[in-house]
Write an enzyme that holds these catalytic residues in place. Structure first.
Site, short mmCIF file in Angstrom:
data_model
loop_
_atom_site.label_atom_id
_atom_site.label_comp_id
_atom_site.label_asym_id
_atom_site.label_seq_id
_atom_site.Cartn_x
_atom_site.Cartn_y
_atom_site.Cartn_z
CD GLU A 48 -2.30 1.88 1.28
OE1 GLU A 48 -2.67 2.63 0.25
OE2 GLU A 48 -1.39 3.34 1.64
CB CYS A 79 1.67 -3.24 -7.58
SG CYS A 79 0.08 -2.44 -7.62
NE ARG A 108 -2.74 5.07 -3.55
CZ ARG A 108 -3.79 5.21 -2.65
NH1 ARG A 108 -4.53 6.35 -2.59
NH2 ARG A 108 -4.04 4.21 -2.03
CG HIS A 173 1.75 -7.67 -7.74
ND1 HIS A 173 2.30 -7.26 -6.57
CD2 HIS A 173 0.68 -7.11 -7.79
CE1 HIS A 173 1.33 -6.18 -6.26
NE2 HIS A 173 0.69 -6.04 -7.20
CD GLU A 175 5.53 -9.37 -6.53
OE1 GLU A 175 4.23 -8.71 -5.77
OE2 GLU A 175 6.34 -8.48 -7.76
#
Length: 196
Positions: A48, A79, A108, A173, A175
């Protein structure tokens, strides 16, 4: 061997450490100034962005990270990490701090809330072979790019992967997918920088 830190204040730290290690880098979590000083590059994970901004200040890492990036340290943000690396963020909090490194304006949660999360396949410049499977979770997109920014991938008409010199950013993402090619690209960027 290059040592790449993963900012370990919030987010997908373990997943990034594993992906970097699989790409041949020594990967370590970074929570303190001394740990930052010992790495060649830094990954800013998803999470966040406003919370991460506050935690960077709390842990007294905001200015040191900003200074290292300004001095040419390679950095990769996924992100929320992309949001932190941007020059400007739209729909952010007034007290949100930016690290810089990418001459971009991001929005965002541009793709929507958690319920709007999605996966898709993307052709990414610099990554040969099959498309990259990309996971978008409350993801930002890039609305504006400066002259030195290369757009590496787009989704829904918006830039979702960008590079400016030694700094890389993705809205998605990598990952989380088991496809290590984005991390391998970043490791090659770090090696290129460290050897020059």
């Amino acid at each position: 061997m290059s040592t790449i830190g993963v900012l370990a204040l919030q987010g997908d730290v373990r997943e990034h450490v594993g992906a970097l290690a699989a790409a041949g880098a020594a990967a370590v979590p970074v929570r303190r100034r001394a740990e930052l000083d010992a790495v060649d590059a830094l990954v800013l994970p998803g999470g966040e962005s406003t919370t991460m901004s506050r935690l960077l200040e709390t842990f007294e890492l905001l200015e040191p990270v900003r200074a290292r990036i300004a001095a040419g340290m390679p950095a990769y943000g996924s992100c929320a990490g992309l949001i932190l690396l941007a020059r400007e963020v739209r729909d952010g909090r007034p007290d949100q701090q930016q690290l810089g490194g990418l001459d971009v304006v991001v929005r965002r949660n541009a793709f929507g809330r958690q319920v709007d999360s999605f996966e898709t396949d993307l052709d990414v410049v610099g990554i040969p072979g099959d498309p990259v499977h990309a996971v978008f979770i409350r993801a930002p997109w890039v609305e504006e790019t400066g002259g030195g920014v290369e757009v590496l991938a787009t989704a829904a008409g918006h830039a979702v992967a960008v590079r400016q010199g030694p700094v890389l950013g993705t809205s998605f993402h990598p990952e989380l997918t088991g496809d290590g090619r984005v991390h391998a690209l970043f490791v090659s960027m770090v090696r290129e920088r460290v050897s020059s």
